[in-house]
Design an enzyme around this catalytic site. Structure first.
Site, PDB file in Angstrom:
ATOM      1  N   HIS A 164     -41.255 -14.157  63.647  1.00  0.00           N
ATOM      2  CA  HIS A 164     -41.210 -13.180  62.551  1.00  0.00           C
ATOM      3  C   HIS A 164     -42.645 -12.711  62.306  1.00  0.00           C
ATOM      4  CE1 HIS A 164     -38.116 -16.256  61.390  1.00  0.00           C
ATOM      5  NE2 HIS A 164     -37.426 -15.280  60.844  1.00  0.00           N
ATOM      6  N   ASP A 209     -44.753 -15.207  60.406  1.00  0.00           N
ATOM      7  CA  ASP A 209     -45.154 -16.464  61.075  1.00  0.00           C
ATOM      8  C   ASP A 209     -46.520 -16.334  61.729  1.00  0.00           C
ATOM      9  OD1 ASP A 209     -42.458 -17.101  60.682  1.00  0.00           O
ATOM     10  OD2 ASP A 209     -41.917 -16.514  62.733  1.00  0.00           O
TER      11      ASP A 209
HETATM   12  C1  XLS Z   1     -32.381 -19.087  59.126  1.00  0.00           C
HETATM   13  C2  XLS Z   1     -32.346 -18.349  60.372  1.00  0.00           C
HETATM   14  C3  XLS Z   1     -33.665 -17.719  60.798  1.00  0.00           C
HETATM   15  C4  XLS Z   1     -33.415 -16.676  61.832  1.00  0.00           C
HETATM   16  C5  XLS Z   1     -34.501 -15.680  62.028  1.00  0.00           C
HETATM   17  O1  XLS Z   1     -31.482 -19.855  58.790  1.00  0.00           O
HETATM   18  O2  XLS Z   1     -31.845 -19.189  61.379  1.00  0.00           O
HETATM   19  O3  XLS Z   1     -34.552 -18.696  61.236  1.00  0.00           O
HETATM   20  O4  XLS Z   1     -33.133 -17.266  63.074  1.00  0.00           O
HETATM   21  O5  XLS Z   1     -34.796 -14.991  60.881  1.00  0.00           O
END
Ligand code: XLS
Ligand code: NI
Ligand code: NI
Length: 433
Positions: A99, A102
């Site tokens: 993301h 991150d």
């Molecule tokens: C959260 C989600 C997130 C997605 C990406 O529960 O799994 O990590 O994979 O935004």
């Protein structure tokens, strides 16, 4: 080179009898399974957020991990990237996912966020060039910052919608620049916490419109990857509009997007929705919208999306069986959306968590391939429905109620129940493990 993983060797396949923790026992990248190299089948990916950004908090306590790259400068963001790419190399994992939040510190404005994202993704591009690592997917974090507390696309405030749309654009641009193979949308706060303050029809329409804009933009910039939605029923909100695969399919139909968007299915989210992982995979396969998987597991007692590393081979066999039945991954892959337990402090824990997860996936894939190649399960399934392949079965579906009633009466049709043979099939499945 940083010294974060000092003393940890590159992980290689040594087979089931290896005497070290730092080896693969099942994952052998070049071994051919069901006509494809294991590396190309599984398409492993590391999740930047859990492995490098998450500080080890839970609802009752904060940071437990001490990482030299924690902090909010661009220099630390580059150090984090250095360590991340070192880990991709140690594990021999070909892909990663991230993301925006991150990988770069939060800026004071949209423009500053964009500049920082562009700067760090230029740095990624150099590292990808040098190492051959690839981007499985990019995404926007539209759920952590307080501006998104009431949702992103579904926010009651149009300015939050605008900020979200603009952020998605920059993340799609970054994904395209890095040659990403997919772009993911997970609706973290696209839902409600109470119906008392929620206009559900309006919010759902906003979500659908945002999705149309994403698809339009994909075509506008010529992004060749897939747009993926990642369903989840709740958490952090009480209810999410992308509840499960079937619900998302309804949304796609409503907004004319069923040929444009596929699914990124997560094990833990399937469980939260009251389904098995293989159920969600099978629904997507049947609807022709299977895309990718987020591999992890939940603690079955806690009821949370605990994002643990997967280790249950019998479950994974059934999941990869559905992946194989779907024809395997095209743009998708196996992304470890999994995090350490907060007491797992050591750099070695981060490596070994992935080693075990990769091995469990490999063992599951191999068992699934054996089961598919052997064909007994599919033969039993085909036999159960064989009547529908005959002339009567085919004619029935083209008939109508009155004609069918006349036929049943004339021929004295009275169906004879047959065993579903569940236990027999369960015994069969266990023989491939
Ligand atoms: C959260 C989600 C997130 C997605 C990406 O529960 O799994 O990590 O994979 O935004
Ligand atoms: Ni999740
Ligand atoms: Ni996920």
């Amino acid at each position: 080179m940083t010294d974060f993983f000092k003393g940890i060797p590159a992980i290689r396949y040594e087979g089931p009898d290896s005497g070290t923790d730092f080896a693969f026992r099942h994952y052998s990248p070049d071994e051919v399974v069901a006509g494809r190299r294991m590396e190309d089948h599984l398409r492993f990916s590391i999740a930047y957020w859990h492995s490098f950004a998450w500080p080890g908090g839970d609802p009752f306590g904060g940071q437990t991990f001490e990482r030299p790259w924690f902090g909010d400068t661009m220099a630390l963001a580059r150090l984090k990237a250095d360590v991340a790419f070192e880990m991709f190399e140690i594990l021999g994992v070909p892909y990663y996912c991230f993301h925006d939040a991150d990988v770069r510190p939060e800026g004071g404005s949209f423009a500053e966020n964009t500049a920082r994202l562009n700067e760090i993704t230029d740095y990624f591009a150099e590292k990808m060039q040098a190492t051959g690592k690839k981007l499985l997917w990019g995404t926007a974090n539209l759920f952590s910052h307080r501006r998104f507390m009431a949702g992103a696309a579904t926010n009651p405030d149009p300015e939050a919608f605008a900020f979200s749309a603009a952020t998605i654009k920059t993340c799609m641009d970054a994904t395209m620049k890095l040659g990403g193979e997919n772009y993911v949308l997970w609706g973290g706060r696209e839902g409600y916490e109470t119906l008392l303050n929620t206009d559900m029809g309006r919010e759902r329409a906003q979500a659908g419109r945002m999705l149309q804009m994403v698809v339009d933009y994909k075509h506008k910039i010529g992004f060749k990857g897939a747009i993926l939605i990642e369903p989840k029923p709740q958490e952090p909100t009480k209810h999410q509009y992308d509840y499960d695969v079937a619900t998302v399919y309804g949304l796609l139909k409503d907004f004319g997007l069923e040929g444009e968007v596929r699914m990124n299915i997560e094990q833990g989210h399937a469980i939260l929705a009251g389904h098995s992982f293989e159920h969600e995979l099978a629904v997507a396969r049947e609807l022709g919208i299977f895309g990718s998987i987020d591999m992890n597991r939940n603690d079955y007692q806690s009821g949370w999306d605990t994002d643990q590393f997967p280790n249950n081979v019998p479950e994974m066999m059934l999941a990869y069986y559905e992946v194989l039945r779907a024809g395997g991954f095209t743009t998708g892959g196996t992304n470890f959306d999994a995090k350490l337990r907060r007491q797992s402090l050591d750099p070695a824990d981060l490596i070994l968590a992935h080693v075990g997860a990769m091995d469990a996936c490999a063992a599951g894939l191999k068992a699934a391939a054996r089961m598919l190649e052997d064909g007994k399960l599919e033969a039993a399934r085909a036999e159960r429905y064989a009547g529908w392949d005959g002339p009567r079965g085919k004619a029935l579906l083209a008939s109508d109620l009155s004609a069918i009633a006349a036929m049943v009466e004339k021929e004295g049709i009275n169906p004879e129940p047959r065993s579903g043979r569940q236990e027999r099939l369960e015994n069969l499945v266990n023989r491939y493990l």
